[in-house]
Design an enzyme around this catalytic site. Structure first.
Site, PDB file in Angstrom:
ATOM      1  N   TYR A  13       0.954  -1.022   0.100  1.00 29.49           N
ATOM      2  CA  TYR A  13      -0.066  -0.101  -0.108  1.00 29.49           C
ATOM      3  C   TYR A  13       1.098   1.274   0.000  1.00 29.49           C
ATOM      4  CZ  TYR A  13      -4.093  -2.802   1.192  1.00 29.49           C
ATOM      5  OH  TYR A  13      -4.984  -3.809   1.319  1.00 29.49           O
ATOM      6  N   TYR A  42      -0.194 -10.123   0.361  1.00 24.05           N
ATOM      7  CA  TYR A  42       0.872  -9.466   1.124  1.00 24.05           C
ATOM      8  C   TYR A  42       0.760 -10.104   2.657  1.00 24.05           C
ATOM      9  CZ  TYR A  42      -3.031  -6.504   2.814  1.00 24.05           C
ATOM     10  OH  TYR A  42      -4.022  -5.948   3.089  1.00 24.05           O
ATOM     11  N   ARG A  61      -2.602 -12.301   3.229  1.00 19.08           N
ATOM     12  CA  ARG A  61      -3.770 -11.697   2.667  1.00 19.08           C
ATOM     13  C   ARG A  61      -4.034 -12.181   1.194  1.00 19.08           C
ATOM     14  NH1 ARG A  61      -7.463  -8.422   4.250  1.00 19.08           N
ATOM     15  NH2 ARG A  61      -8.488 -10.333   3.621  1.00 19.08           N
ATOM     16  N   HIS A  66      -7.045  -8.758  -2.893  1.00 24.12           N
ATOM     17  CA  HIS A  66      -8.248  -8.160  -2.599  1.00 24.12           C
ATOM     18  C   HIS A  66      -8.239  -6.558  -2.883  1.00 24.12           C
ATOM     19  CE1 HIS A  66      -6.016  -7.555   1.260  1.00 24.12           C
ATOM     20  NE2 HIS A  66      -6.988  -6.307   1.184  1.00 24.12           N
ATOM     21  N   HIS A  99     -10.515  -3.089  -1.544  1.00 20.25           N
ATOM     22  CA  HIS A  99     -11.534  -2.810  -0.533  1.00 20.25           C
ATOM     23  C   HIS A  99     -12.570  -1.626  -1.082  1.00 20.25           C
ATOM     24  CE1 HIS A  99      -8.896  -3.702   3.135  1.00 20.25           C
ATOM     25  NE2 HIS A  99      -7.840  -3.644   2.209  1.00 20.25           N
TER      26      HIS A  99
END
Lengths: 178, 238
Positions: free
Chosen positions: B106, B145, B155, B158, B160
């Site tokens: 991120y 990640y 994870r 995905h 959000h």
């Protein structure tokens, strides 16, 4: 009928969305009685929740071109949030009900570790309508107190109210099933 | 069918939403309330049944999360509809989108995963549904990640989402996954939804009709917001 989509946590990286100006609901020029609503969010160990997204929604005053009644604030590392908004007035109750609701704002919490958001309300200490508000009247006094913001003087010349939020444990805030 | 703004939103179907206390997801341990949630004794009111309305002029849409730049990764188009539980299209829903880059990082100061940032990709978008409840945006497929929930925890890929409907009782934040991801079976966050069918609706469908030749793979993903009405889910009230 298809059930609503499942909620998932907002996670720790939601700040990519953050626009700090959203914490000031009067940013479009709304006029009225400006107040600050501040508070600290803590977890079951009393530690600050430093990655929460707090949303404030209030249907009073009514929407206008300079006012949509919505704000969003991030908590800082100390778990603190701060909104500037307009003091709400009373609003009607449920459809068909005669008892008005005392002035309040809805607060919605999203955070890492919350698989679905938590919803609560902030009322204002000393408001005469608090006594007859259907939600407040339904709670015993210690629980009721968790939903009532207290006046704490002025911040930058604006009357300021404090509503701390405890996710778990002693003095746990009342959270609502909507 | 006309909208019925004076009717409250139906309770969630049992099993369709995660519990707040989930031993497999460590961060819930100190953050879930111990008291039961309190039902409004007067039922839903204007505070729950109405919601802020967001104007695209004040909240400008971002339908290309790469902003026309050469973001690294597999370019994808995601499209779908926002419906209520009766299948009625929900127009004017604001959808916020955020995600990791193709390397699983991120663009956020607190993300310290040892994977590269991409100067051509920040990872946010904003779309509104049209009169038929449809939305569409372009992005890159996010990478998996690691996280520290348990040993060797990763994870799944995905994206959000944050949705604002016509009533604040419909407010929703969720995540969309990708078909065939082997991490789904191991992920406590994906697995937290008790009802299997509802859980699996968090997985987008690869869609060749949305795929654009020589340009981008296409996925379809529909959202369902709570519907208005008093009728309970009959199968849950024997």
């Amino acid at each position: 009928m298809t059930a609503a989509t499942a909620s998932q946590t907002i996670g720790p990286y939601w700040h990519l969305l953050e626009d700090k100006s959203w914490a000031n609901l009067t940013r479009f020029g709304a006029e009225g009685e400006r107040i600050a609503l501040i508070g600290t969010i803590t977890d079951g160990d009393g530690l600050p929740v430093g990655d929460a997204c707090v949303e404030l929604w209030q249907p009073s005053p009514a929407a206008s071109p300079t006012w949509d009644g919505f704000g969003r604030a991030a908590t800082d590392v100390g778990g603190n949030y701060c909104f500037v908004t307009l003091k709400p007035g009373p609003v009607g109750g449920a459809p068909g009900a005669n008892t008005p609701q005392a002035p309040h704002v809805a607060l919605t919490l999203f955070a890492r570790g919350l698989l679905i958001h938590l919803q609560t309300r902030a009322y204002f200490d000393g408001d005469p309508l608090n006594e007859s508000d259907p939600l407040l009247a339904s709670l015993d006094p210690p629980r009721r107190a968790t939903l009532v913001a207290r006046p704490v003087g002025e911040q930058n010349g604006i009357p300021t109210w404090r509503m701390d939020i405890r996710l778990q444990g002693v003095d746990e805030t009342v959270f609502l099933e909507i | 069918m006309t909208d019925m703004p004076d009717l409250p939103f139906r309770p969630f179907s049992p099993g369709s939403q995660p519990a707040l206390d989930n031993p497999q997801y460590g961060s819930t341990a100190k953050r879930h309330p111990n008291h039961a949630l309190v039902r409004l004794p007067m039922g839903q009111t204007v505070t729950e049944m109405s919601a802020p309305r967001f104007s695209p002029t004040r909240y400008p849409a971002v339908v290309d999360m790469t902003h026309g730049k050469n973001a690294l990764g597999e370019r994808i188009i995601v499209q779908g509809r926002v419906l209520d539980e009766e299948g009625r299209p929900q127009p004017g829903v604001m959808i916020e989108v955020w995600q990791a880059n193709a390397a699983g990082r991120y663009d956020h100061a607190r993300d310290q995963h040892d994977a590269p940032l991409d100067p051509n990709f920040h990872g946010t978008g904003l779309v509104f549904t049209d009169a038929d409840g449809r939305y569409s945006f372009t992005t890159i497929k996010p990478g998996a990640y690691p996280w520290r929930n348990h040993h060797n925890a990763w994870r799944p890929n995905h994206i959000h989402y944050s949705l604002f409907g016509a009533g604040f009782a419909q407010r929703m934040i969720t995540q969309m996954y990708f078909p065939g991801d082997p991490l789904l079976a191991l992920d406590p966050i994906f697995q937290c939804t008790p009802d299997e069918a509802t859980r699996n609706r968090l997985i987008a469908a690869f869609d060749l009709d949305v795929t654009q030749p020589e340009w981008a793979l296409g996925y379809t993903f529909d959202f369902v917001l709570r519907g208005r009405g008093q009728t309970p889910f009959e199968e849950n009230h024997p």
